[in-house]
Design a protein around this motif. Structure first.
Motif, mmCIF file in Angstrom:
data_model
loop_
_atom_site.group_PDB
_atom_site.id
_atom_site.type_symbol
_atom_site.label_atom_id
_atom_site.label_comp_id
_atom_site.label_asym_id
_atom_site.label_seq_id
_atom_site.Cartn_x
_atom_site.Cartn_y
_atom_site.Cartn_z
ATOM 1 N N ALA A 16 48.637 -28.306 34.131
ATOM 2 C CA ALA A 16 47.380 -28.564 34.844
ATOM 3 C C ALA A 16 46.188 -28.363 33.914
ATOM 4 O O ALA A 16 45.222 -29.136 33.948
ATOM 5 N N ASP A 17 46.246 -27.335 33.067
ATOM 6 C CA ASP A 17 45.167 -27.110 32.095
ATOM 7 C C ASP A 17 45.075 -28.270 31.103
ATOM 8 O O ASP A 17 43.972 -28.677 30.711
ATOM 9 N N ALA A 21 41.887 -30.637 30.479
ATOM 10 C CA ALA A 21 41.302 -30.813 29.143
ATOM 11 C C ALA A 21 41.256 -32.289 28.765
ATOM 12 O O ALA A 21 40.305 -32.741 28.113
ATOM 13 N N TYR A 22 42.284 -33.040 29.153
ATOM 14 C CA TYR A 22 42.306 -34.488 28.880
ATOM 15 C C TYR A 22 41.078 -35.167 29.481
ATOM 16 O O TYR A 22 40.406 -35.966 28.827
ATOM 17 N N ASP A 27 35.323 -37.226 28.901
ATOM 18 C CA ASP A 27 33.923 -37.129 29.316
ATOM 19 C C ASP A 27 33.008 -36.829 28.129
ATOM 20 O O ASP A 27 31.883 -37.346 28.043
ATOM 21 N N ILE A 28 33.488 -35.993 27.208
ATOM 22 C CA ILE A 28 32.680 -35.666 26.033
ATOM 23 C C ILE A 28 32.394 -36.921 25.216
ATOM 24 O O ILE A 28 31.254 -37.179 24.797
ATOM 25 N N LEU A 29 33.426 -37.730 24.984
ATOM 26 C CA LEU A 29 33.253 -38.943 24.187
ATOM 27 C C LEU A 29 32.386 -39.970 24.909
ATOM 28 O O LEU A 29 31.601 -40.689 24.280
ATOM 29 N N VAL A 154 44.915 -30.879 19.797
ATOM 30 C CA VAL A 154 43.463 -31.043 19.764
ATOM 31 C C VAL A 154 42.898 -30.676 21.132
ATOM 32 O O VAL A 154 43.034 -31.444 22.096
ATOM 33 N N GLY A 155 42.310 -29.508 21.236
ATOM 34 C CA GLY A 155 41.665 -29.084 22.471
ATOM 35 C C GLY A 155 40.227 -29.547 22.531
ATOM 36 O O GLY A 155 39.753 -30.305 21.679
ATOM 37 N N VAL A 156 39.509 -29.046 23.531
ATOM 38 C CA VAL A 156 38.113 -29.456 23.709
ATOM 39 C C VAL A 156 37.262 -29.025 22.521
ATOM 40 O O VAL A 156 36.483 -29.808 21.973
#
Length: 605
Positions: A16-17, A21-22, A27-29, A154-156
Motif C-alpha cells: 500500500a505504501d 508513493a507511485y 504528481d511531482i513530475l 527510487v522513492g519520493v
C-alpha cells in the motif's frame, strides 16, 4: 559473507505504501516540474523509432539478402498461461507462455499491447533496439536507438534528488570525480517501485559485432555513474545489457498484483514523462554527450571505436589473408572451427563455493549463468551442472529481500540454459564481476612471492642448460621494439596501428610511439589526432559511413542531424575543461551471448 538469515516478507501495508508513493511520484513530475510532461505510449515509441525507420506493415521483403528490408521493433508479453517443458535431462517444469509481437512502422501494435495487457493484467516488455526478422536474439539486432538505465528503489525523496541533479550545472573548478549533475534523459518511466531512464540517441548506433562490446561498456560505465545513493535506496548496482527489454509505458506494473483476477481495482501502469529540448521536441543525446558522463574522453579507445565504426568492424578477406596466414589456412581454406582452451574443473568447483558464500539477492541469476559458463569452460556435463544449480536454490532463495523477488527452480534452470550458448565461454573477467558482484582475484605466480617465483624459474633454467648443454640467454635477448615495428610497417603498409600491435604482441601505444618519427615510407597513414571537437566530427562521419554500410535499402530514413543546443554547447565546454579521462577495456574482439534472458524473473524490469 552474505547474510543468510531469511528476510521478512512484505505485507499488504508495504505494498500500500508503494502504491501511494507511485501516485505521489507521478504528481511531482506533473505538478512541480514543468520541464517534464506526460507522454502517450505511441509518442514514446515514435520518438525512439522515427517514422519511416521500421518495416511497413504487410511488406514482404527478403531481409536476409543484402539490401533487402527494414528492421522491426519486437515486444514480448508474459502471459498468465503456463506450459510444461523438459530440460536436457528430462526434468519437467512449468514456464510462462511468452508471446512476441512485431512493431511495424505504423506502431499500431503499441496500443494493441497496452489495451490487451491491461485487460489481462500481463506484463509487456520491449527494448529500444530494432531487429531484422522476428527473433529477438543478439545476432539479429540491427540498431541501438537509446540507452535505457534501470534504477530500482527510487522513492519520493530519491526522485526529487534525481530531478535536481538533472538541472544542476557542473563547476569546471571541480575535479572529474566531483561532478554534481546527472546526464539529462529523454524519458523518465515510472515502472512502479523504480524508474527507467531513456537516453534517446540523435543517431542510432549500428550493432555490428565488433562495435557491440564497446557499446556494452559505455552503458555499464554510464550505469555506474548514474546509480548513486542519492537516487536509489539499493546499495548494489544492477547492470543490464543493451538488449534488455523494459516494461512498456501504459502496461501493468507489479503494483497491480500477479494474478489475472487481481482484486486491486485501480490500475498502476508504467507512466512515461518526456523532457523537451529548446526546440520543443523530445531531447536527444549525442554519444559524445553521454561519453562525457561515462568518463571516456579522447584517447586510443575512442580512436579505435572510430576506426571500428568506419570499417563496420570488418577486415577484407584478402588483407586478412596477408595479416593472419595461419588463421586463413585453418579457418577459410580448411574450414576448421575456432578452438578454445579447456580448463581444469577446479575453476568450476571454486565458483560453486563462491556462489554458496558470496551471492546476493539481485545477482543470483547471473551467478548461476556464470556457473554455466564455467561448466562449459571446464567440460562439466550438463547433468552435473543442473544438479548443482538446483541444489543451490534453497540457499539462494534465503537471500530474498522482497516478496516479489523470490528465486525458484524455474529461475535456476533458465539461468543455466546458457550452457548451450556457443559463445558463453567468452565471458570476460570484468563482465562477470559486474554482473555477479563477486570479485575474481587474479592468480599471480601460483600464490608465490616474486623472489621465490623467480628463484625457482632460474633454477629450472640452470638445470636445463646443464643437462642440454645450452644457454637459455642466447637468442632470447629483447629485440628493439622500434626495429620490429618499423620493419613490419614497411612490409605491411596497409596495416593499422591495432593490426600491427596484435601481430607483434605489443601495445598499440608502443606502435604509435615508434612510428611517430619513422621514415615517411614506413609511417602509417595519418590518423585522427586532434582536439575533442575534431575527433567528434570524424566520429560522426564514421557513424554516417557505418549507416551507409548497414542501411537495408536506399529508402531508409535516418534521423535528421540537428545543431547542438545552447545547453549542450555549455556542457561540452565544461566537460572539456574538466579534463575527464577514462578507459574502456580492449574487448573489441570478443563476442557475447545476448545479455538478458526473458525468464530471469527475479530481475525483471
Amino acid at each position: 559473507m552474505a547474510d543468510r538469515r531469511k528476510k521478512p516478507e512484505h505485507d499488504d501495508a508495504w505494498w500500500a505504501d508503494q502504491r501511494h508513493a507511485y501516485i505521489e511520484k507521478n504528481d511531482i513530475l506533473l505538478s512541480d516540474y514543468p520541464s517534464w510532461e506526460w507522454v502517450s505510449p505511441y509518442d514514446f515509441w515514435r520518438t525512439i523509432f522515427p517514422e519511416g525507420f521500421l518495416q511497413p506493415r504487410g511488406e514482404e521483403v527478403p531481409w536476409r539478402e543484402k539490401g533487402g528490408g527494414h528492421p522491426n521493433g519486437i515486444a514480448i508479453q508474459i502471459t498468465n498461461r503456463t506450459k510444461t517443458v523438459k530440460t536436457k535431462t528430462g526434468r519437467k517444469r512449468d514456464v510462462p507462455v511468452v508471446e512476441r509481437f512485431t512493431l511495424t512502422d505504423d506502431l499500431d501494435g503499441v496500443m494493441e499491447r497496452v489495451v490487451d495487457s491491461n485487460r489481462k493484467n500481463e506484463s509487456v516488455f520491449c527494448a529500444p533496439v530494432s531487429f531484422f526478422g522476428k527473433s529477438r536474439v543478439a545476432e539479429n539486432a540491427r540498431f541501438l536507438h537509446a540507452f535505457a538505465i534501470d534504477l530500482d528503489g527510487v522513492g519520493v525523496q530519491e526522485l526529487k534528488n534525481m530531478l535536481k541533479q538533472f538541472r544542476n550545472g557542473r563547476d569546471p573548478k571541480l575535479a572529474a570525480d566531483k561532478w554534481v549533475s546527472l546526464p539529462q534523459p529523454t524519458f523518465l518511466v515510472n515502472s512502479g517501485t523504480g524508474f527507467h531512464l531513456y537516453y534517446v540517441l540523435d543517431q542510432p548506433i549500428p550493432l555490428v559485432p565488433r562495435i557491440v562490446p564497446f557499446v556494452q561498456e559505455i552503458k555499464a560505465m554510464l550505469t555506474d555513474y548514474i546509480w548513486r545513493d542519492t537516487v536509489s535506496t539499493l546499495e548494489d548496482v544492477q547492470h543490464q545489457g543493451i538488449y534488455q527489454p523494459f516494461r512498456m509505458p501504459g502496461t501493468p506494473t507489479k503494483l497491480n498484483g500477479k494474478a489475472a483476477g487481481s482484486k486491486i481495482k485501480d490500475k498502476y501502469e508504467a507512466v512515461a514523462f518526456v523532457h523537451n529540448g529548446e526546440d520543443g521536441k523530445p531531447w536527444r543525446c549525442s554519444l559524445d554527450y553521454l561519453l562525457g558522463y561515462a568518463g571516456v574522453r579522447g584517447g586510443k579507445d575512442r580512436a579505435e571505436l572510430i576506426e571500428l565504426m568506419r570499417t563496420a568492424g570488418r577486415t577484407p578477406i584478402e588483407r586478412a589473408k596477408k595479416l593472419w596466414p595461419e588463421w586463413y589456412q585453418a579457418r577459410i581454406v580448411e574450414g576448421k572451427a575456432p578452438g578454445r582452451w579447456t580448463c581444469k574443473r577446479d575453476l568450476y568447483d571454486w565458483w560453486l563455493g563462491e556462489v554458496k558464500t558470496k551471492a546476493t539477492d539481485h545477482h543470483r541469476y547471473w551467478c548461476l549463468n556464470v556457473l554455466a559458463a564455467y561448466a562449459k569452460k571446464c567440460g562439466i556435463p550438463y547433468e552435473e551442472l543442473e544438479a548443482d544449480a538446483l541444489a543451490l536454490v534453497p540457499t539462494l532463495e534465503d537471500l530474498t529481500e522482497r516478496e516479489d523477488n523470490h528465486f525458484t527452480e524455474e529461475h535456476a534452470l533458465a539461468a543455466i540454459e546458457a550452457y548451450y550458448d556457443p559463445i558463453i565461454h567468452k565471458l570476460t573477467r570484468d563482465r562477470i564481476e559486474r554482473r555477479t558482484a563477486i570479485e575474481l582475484p587474479k592468480n599471480k605466480r601460483n600464490g608465490r612471492k616474486q623472489d621465490v617465483h623467480l628463484a625457482g624459474a632460474r633454477a629450472v633454467q640452470e638445470v636445463n642448460d646443464r643437462f642440454n648443454g645450452t644457454n637459455w640467454r642466447e637468442g632470447n635477448g629483447r629485440k628493439p621494439k622500434a626495429d620490429l615495428v618499423r620493419e613490419y610497417a614497411a612490409a605491411h603498409p596497409d596495416a593499422s596501428h591495432s593490426a600491427i600491435a596484435r601481430e607483434l604482441g605489443i601495445s598499440r601505444t608502443t606502435v604509435i610511439k615508434w612510428l611517430h618519427d619513422a621514415p615517411e615510407e614506413v609511417a602509417e597513414t595519418e590518423r585522427p589526432n586532434g582536439s575533442c571537437d575534431s575527433a567528434m566530427v570524424e566520429f560522426r562521419d564514421a557513424i554516417r559511413t557505418c549507416f551507409e554500410f548497414a542501411a537495408v535499402d536506399g529508402t531508409l530514413v535516418l534521423p535528421i542531424e540537428r545543431a547542438p543546443s545552447e545547453r549542450e554547447k555549455r556542457e561540452r565546454e565544461t566537460v572539456k575543461s574538466s579534463g575527464t579521462t577514462g578507459k574502456i577495456p580492449d574487448s573489441s574482439r570478443e563476442k557475447f551471448p545476448i545479455d538478458d534472458r526473458l525468464t530471469n524473473g527475479h530481475n525483471e524490469a
